[in-house]
Design a protein around this motif. Structure first.
Motif, PDB file in Angstrom:
ATOM      1  N   TYR A 161       0.054   0.198  -4.456  1.00  0.00           N
ATOM      2  CA  TYR A 161      -1.333   0.383  -4.862  1.00  0.00           C
ATOM      3  C   TYR A 161      -2.110   1.157  -3.798  1.00  0.00           C
ATOM      4  CZ  TYR A 161      -0.482  -3.254  -8.358  1.00  0.00           C
ATOM      5  OH  TYR A 161       0.018  -3.987  -9.407  1.00  0.00           O
TER       6      TYR A 161
ATOM      7  N   ALA B  69      -0.121  -5.449   1.294  1.00  0.00           N
ATOM      8  CA  ALA B  69      -1.577  -5.494   1.113  1.00  0.00           C
ATOM      9  C   ALA B  69      -2.195  -6.625   1.925  1.00  0.00           C
ATOM     10  CB  ALA B  69      -1.913  -5.635  -0.365  1.00  0.00           C
TER      11      ALA B  69
ATOM     12  N   LEU C 185      -5.647  -8.524   0.051  1.00  0.00           N
ATOM     13  CA  LEU C 185      -5.284  -8.864  -1.325  1.00  0.00           C
ATOM     14  C   LEU C 185      -5.549 -10.325  -1.615  1.00  0.00           C
ATOM     15  CD1 LEU C 185      -3.932  -8.439  -4.091  1.00  0.00           C
ATOM     16  CD2 LEU C 185      -1.741  -8.907  -2.956  1.00  0.00           C
TER      17      LEU C 185
ATOM     18  N   LEU D  28       0.836  -1.188   0.000  1.00  0.00           N
ATOM     19  CA  LEU D  28       0.000   0.000   0.000  1.00  0.00           C
ATOM     20  C   LEU D  28       0.876   1.245   0.000  1.00  0.00           C
ATOM     21  CD1 LEU D  28      -2.677  -1.194   2.576  1.00  0.00           C
ATOM     22  CD2 LEU D  28      -2.641  -1.493   0.085  1.00  0.00           C
TER      23      LEU D  28
ATOM     24  N   TYR E 146      -7.762  -2.322  -6.406  1.00  0.00           N
ATOM     25  CA  TYR E 146      -6.520  -1.588  -6.198  1.00  0.00           C
ATOM     26  C   TYR E 146      -6.217  -0.707  -7.395  1.00  0.00           C
ATOM     27  CZ  TYR E 146      -5.777  -4.853  -2.388  1.00  0.00           C
ATOM     28  OH  TYR E 146      -5.937  -5.574  -1.234  1.00  0.00           O
TER      29      TYR E 146
ATOM     30  N   PRO F 184      -5.932   1.152  -2.236  1.00  0.00           N
ATOM     31  CA  PRO F 184      -7.118   0.286  -2.224  1.00  0.00           C
ATOM     32  C   PRO F 184      -8.347   1.015  -2.716  1.00  0.00           C
ATOM     33  CG  PRO F 184      -6.570   0.974  -0.002  1.00  0.00           C
ATOM     34  CD  PRO F 184      -5.463   1.476  -0.881  1.00  0.00           C
TER      35      PRO F 184
END
Length: 231
Positions: free
Chosen positions: A216, A159, A163, A153, A193, A218
């Motif tokens: 990424y 994640a 994930l 993240l 994501y 979320p």
């Protein structure tokens, strides 16, 4: 932290790593992915040639071996960013393509798609996973090495279970022990994501080789659906 774009990433010395099993042979697929490639393809090649795509195929020794073993029972495509291939192409039985896995796309579905350690060097790993699953034939198999811990993240934390739960909810199987991801049959994924960029200075992953972490933000998840789309 400076996050690189995929275009910058593909010029990285980490991505061009020539120590990461680039000269693997067919038995290496059983060891790394847990599958006997010729056996999988022979089960498919009953009424037509079986189609195998190997992304990040390295020197393509294994693809050349499979071509000799299977003859006209298989059509094999290897894609690699570096393109230092050790065998000659023999269309349509063997095609070797120098291209980025993130932008290349096929013209027909595949019965088997593999990627041995290649995802470790991809920036937007989740988008590539989503593209790959649309390239499968009905009952086709995708299997690859995938380190969920490399998906992070914006604050740098992994994640984690969100994930892996999202992957499983949309029809992918992930084994945290073996670091393998699998999917059977085509489907369209919508993973929650948004890609931010990649870090090619993340250091060694579980293989002991330097790898790439992908970052990424979320977003709200969307339910999956099966598809045969090749886009």
């Amino acid at each position: 932290m400076h996050l690189t774009t995929d275009a910058e990433l593909e010029r990285s010395t980490v991505v061009a790593n020539n120590l990461m099993n680039r000269e693997r042979r067919l038995p290496g697929y059983n060891r790394e992915l847990g599958i006997d490639v010729p056996a999988v393809l022979r089960r498919t090649a009953t009424t037509r040639p079986a189609r195998w795509l190997d992304l990040c195929c390295g020197a393509a020794y294994a693809l050349g071996e499979a071509t000799h073993l299977l003859g006209r029972d298989a059509e094999i495509v290897g894609v690699d960013l570096v393109g230092f291939f050790a065998c000659r192409p023999d269309p349509p039985r063997l095609r070797l393509v120098t291209a980025s896995a993130t932008t290349w796309h096929p013209d027909a579905p595949f019965d088997l798609i593999t990627c041995v350690h290649g995802l470790h060097y991809i920036g937007d790993k989740l988008t590539l996973l989503a593209r790959i699953t649309t390239w499968l034939a009905e009952d086709g198999l995708f299997v690859a090495n995938f380190d969920a811990g490399s998906v992070r993240l914006a604050d740098g934390t992994p994640a984690g279970r969100r994930l892996t739960s999202a992957l499983r909810s949309q029809g992918l199987a992930y084994d945290a022990r073996t670091k393998r991801i699998r999917c059977t049959g085509p489907r369209t994924l919508d993973l929650p994501y948004r890609y931010l960029g990649a870090d090619d200075q993340a250091g060694p992953n579980y293989t002991g080789q330097p790898a790439v972490d992908s970052y990424y933000a979320p977003e709200k998840p969307v339910a999956p659906r099966r598809t045969g789309d090749l886009s």
